[in-house]
Write an enzyme that holds these catalytic residues in place. Structure first.
Site, PDB file in Angstrom:
ATOM      1  N   CYS A   1       0.904  -1.240   0.013  1.00  0.00           N
ATOM      2  CA  CYS A   1      -0.006   0.097   0.113  1.00  0.00           C
ATOM      3  C   CYS A   1       0.832   1.199  -0.155  1.00  0.00           C
ATOM      4  O   CYS A   1       0.687   2.246   0.913  1.00  0.00           O
ATOM      5  CB  CYS A   1      -0.965  -0.122   1.253  1.00  0.00           C
ATOM      6  SG  CYS A   1      -2.063   1.217   1.242  1.00  0.00           S
TER       7      CYS A   1
ATOM      8  N   GLU B   1      -0.653  -1.875  -6.390  1.00  0.00           N
ATOM      9  CA  GLU B   1       0.395  -3.010  -6.015  1.00  0.00           C
ATOM     10  C   GLU B   1       0.769  -3.288  -7.267  1.00  0.00           C
ATOM     11  O   GLU B   1       0.291  -3.181  -8.385  1.00  0.00           O
ATOM     12  CB  GLU B   1      -0.669  -4.195  -5.230  1.00  0.00           C
ATOM     13  CG  GLU B   1       0.478  -5.081  -4.535  1.00  0.00           C
ATOM     14  CD  GLU B   1       1.287  -4.219  -3.811  1.00  0.00           C
ATOM     15  OE1 GLU B   1       2.759  -4.328  -4.109  1.00  0.00           O
ATOM     16  OE2 GLU B   1       1.108  -3.765  -2.680  1.00  0.00           O
TER      17      GLU B   1
END
Length: 231
Positions: free
Chosen positions: A8, A111
């Site tokens: 993240c 991601e």
């Protein structure tokens, strides 16, 4: 935080300020300024919400926790995430549990997946386009040399759900809207309560992901191009 656990590291927030004010019933929503962001990066200011005197208050915190006891700001870039499983063990976080909870608001996050031709960025969001609410902790650091105060925060992480495992073994702690206020009330938490009610992976069936343009690789690029799905 181990480098291998970092995740993240980029996210988005492009929700309308009026929508955010109503969604969270913010007590200071009329003063809220939110510019669309499509590639928010560590150490930048991020929109965070805390429990105010009468209701919830929104404001900006530096992304990357600087503990109040730190000698300088160097901690920030190293503490953008915190493992939920070990919060009670770490000096930087255990004193914040039950005292300095926050949530970080996002429309989605990125991601990177390893492939034979390099890393491919993916965008992850709520399947129904609802907001994602990340659980976080915050602290206030004071520069002893000039008195400057910096309020900073970290995004909590947990083990990945089934959908996320193909991309990374960790994911943000994502709260249902109904648990947002509960998290912000800062009660006397126990480890069992935190694990059972807050730190379980967000359900895969509520999320979706797709590959996006590699322009997102650089934080210098901050436009809607970052979230356009590759066909």
């Amino acid at each position: 935080m181990k480098l291998g656990d970092a995740m993240c590291g980029r996210f988005t927030l492009y929700a309308d300020p009026d929508f955010l004010e109503d969604y969270f019933d913010l007590e200071n929503g009329h003063n809220l300024e939110v510019e669309p962001r499509y590639n928010i990066a560590p150490t930048q200011p991020i929109l965070s919400i805390v429990q105010g005197k009468k209701g919830l208050r929104a404001g900006y915190m530096k992304w990357g926790l600087i503990p109040h006891w730190a000698k300088d700001e160097s901690f920030s870039s190293k503490m953008i995430n915190a493992r939920s499983e070990t919060l009670h063990e770490k000096r930087s976080f255990k004193g914040l549990l039950g005292k300095r909870h926050c949530v970080i608001v996002a429309n989605g996050f990125f991601e990177w997946k390893k492939t034979d031709v390099g890393k491919q960025p993916y965008y992850i969001k709520n399947k129904n386009d609802d907001l994602l609410i990340f659980a976080g902790l915050w602290d206030r650091w004071v520069n002893k040399e000039n008195g400057e105060q910096i309020v900073s925060c970290t995004v909590l992480t947990t083990e990945a759900n089934e959908m996320m495992r193909d991309l990374h073994h960790r994911m943000p702690v994502i709260l249902d809207k109904g648990k947002c206020n509960w998290w912000l009330q800062q009660a006397n938490w126990t480890e069992d309560l935190l694990e059972e009610e807050f730190f379980k992976p967000f359900p895969s069936e509520k999320m979706m992901t797709f590959p996006v343009n590699k322009v997102v690789n650089s934080p210098k690029h901050d436009s809607v191009e970052c979230i356009k799905e590759l066909i």
